[in-house]
Design an enzyme around this catalytic site. Sequence first.
Site, short mmCIF file in Angstrom:
data_model
loop_
_atom_site.label_atom_id
_atom_site.label_comp_id
_atom_site.label_asym_id
_atom_site.label_seq_id
_atom_site.Cartn_x
_atom_site.Cartn_y
_atom_site.Cartn_z
N GLU A 128 -34.62 7.22 -0.48
CA GLU A 128 -35.41 7.06 0.76
C GLU A 128 -36.35 8.23 0.99
O GLU A 128 -35.97 9.40 0.80
CB GLU A 128 -34.48 6.93 1.96
N LYS A 173 -38.21 9.99 4.02
CA LYS A 173 -38.36 10.07 5.48
C LYS A 173 -38.69 11.51 5.84
O LYS A 173 -38.19 12.45 5.22
CB LYS A 173 -37.12 9.60 6.22
N LYS A 186 -38.42 0.40 5.66
CA LYS A 186 -37.31 0.79 6.53
C LYS A 186 -37.85 0.97 7.94
O LYS A 186 -38.57 1.93 8.24
CB LYS A 186 -36.69 2.08 6.00
N GLU A 209 -28.18 -4.98 8.15
CA GLU A 209 -27.41 -3.74 8.33
C GLU A 209 -26.36 -3.86 9.43
O GLU A 209 -26.66 -4.29 10.54
CB GLU A 209 -28.37 -2.59 8.67
N ASN A 219 -24.10 0.93 7.30
CA ASN A 219 -24.62 2.23 7.68
C ASN A 219 -23.50 3.12 8.18
O ASN A 219 -22.86 2.80 9.18
CB ASN A 219 -25.70 2.09 8.76
N GLU A 226 -24.99 3.03 3.06
CA GLU A 226 -26.16 3.76 3.54
C GLU A 226 -25.74 5.00 4.33
O GLU A 226 -24.79 4.94 5.09
CB GLU A 226 -27.00 2.89 4.49
N SER A 227 -26.45 6.11 4.12
CA SER A 227 -26.34 7.32 4.96
C SER A 227 -25.18 8.24 4.60
O SER A 227 -24.09 7.77 4.24
CB SER A 227 -26.22 6.96 6.46
O1 IGP Z 1 -30.51 10.55 5.24
P1 IGP Z 1 -29.24 9.77 4.88
O2 IGP Z 1 -28.02 10.27 5.61
O3 IGP Z 1 -29.03 9.68 3.38
O4 IGP Z 1 -29.50 8.26 5.45
C1 IGP Z 1 -30.51 7.49 4.81
C2 IGP Z 1 -30.58 6.09 5.49
O5 IGP Z 1 -29.35 5.46 5.30
C3 IGP Z 1 -30.86 6.23 6.98
O6 IGP Z 1 -32.12 6.87 7.14
C4 IGP Z 1 -30.88 4.87 7.70
C5 IGP Z 1 -29.99 3.86 7.47
N1 IGP Z 1 -30.29 2.79 8.28
C6 IGP Z 1 -31.38 3.11 9.05
C7 IGP Z 1 -32.07 2.35 10.01
C8 IGP Z 1 -33.19 2.92 10.61
C9 IGP Z 1 -33.57 4.24 10.26
C10 IGP Z 1 -32.89 5.01 9.30
C11 IGP Z 1 -31.79 4.42 8.69
#
Ligand code: IGP
Length: 248
Positions: free
Chosen positions: A51, A53, A111, A160, A181, A211-212
Amino acid sequence: MPRFLQGWLGDVVRFSQQRPEIYKVRQRPIYSLRQSILHIKGHGKNPIIAEYKRKSPSGFNMDRDIIEYVKFMESNGVAGISVLTEEKFFGGSYKDLEAVTRAVRIPVLMKDFIVTEKQVNSAYSLGADVILLIVRVLTERELVSLYKYAKSYHLDVIVEVTNEEEIEIAVRNNFDIIGVNSRDLASLDLSLEKTKRLLKLIPSDRLKIAESGIRSRDDIQQLKEAGADAFLIGTTLMQDPNKIKELV
Ligand SMILES: O=P(O)(O)OC[C@@H](O)[C@@H](O)c1c[nH]c2ccccc12
């Protein structure tokens, strides 16, 4: 009308509803995220969606050359690229998305907080292959309607979820790619333990994306054992893109 939301989630949804539509003739073929994930998995590698961002409400803030980053990730065999296009809280843009879809030949996820068909039109026009639909912000009726609308463009859709109730909604509507997530978008709490538990509740015939909060090969291994097929990683790779070599 999306669900009633308070705080920043309510703001981001209201802002998204006003997003101007981009309408262009699409120049780019559609790259299948499902096929990309299964191909990489079939070769014994970790399917990673890298990703891009610039910032997030959880305090992340970083700028780096977007094209250099996505081309580096593509050259290191990622399954796809995720581009934040939400402007207000994540510092993203449609301009970023279009630059990335012109630069890589792998699946690109727009995204964003999609709540209107206009946003799906924009995703398709700008060359995205995948969109995200967030159960937390949409009513079930909107979710199903936007899912069908995106599929009419032959886009892949990641639905999600962040809890059992949302998994129930995703499973009963036969959505085929489910993202779990680890960060709760309302509270911003992060828990990979919760995700490992939730992944086990999703039937194995769905493609599952964790995710995340993913920071290491060990995180990936544990999420894989819990049933994840692919891994969406932002912060860890934005902070040190070379980490992709040990994670993929
Ligand atoms: O930076 P991380 O912890 O790797 O997370 C990325 C991504 O999963 C996260 O930005 C995200 C997951 N779902 C979203 C929905 C909207 C905005 C952002 C997200």
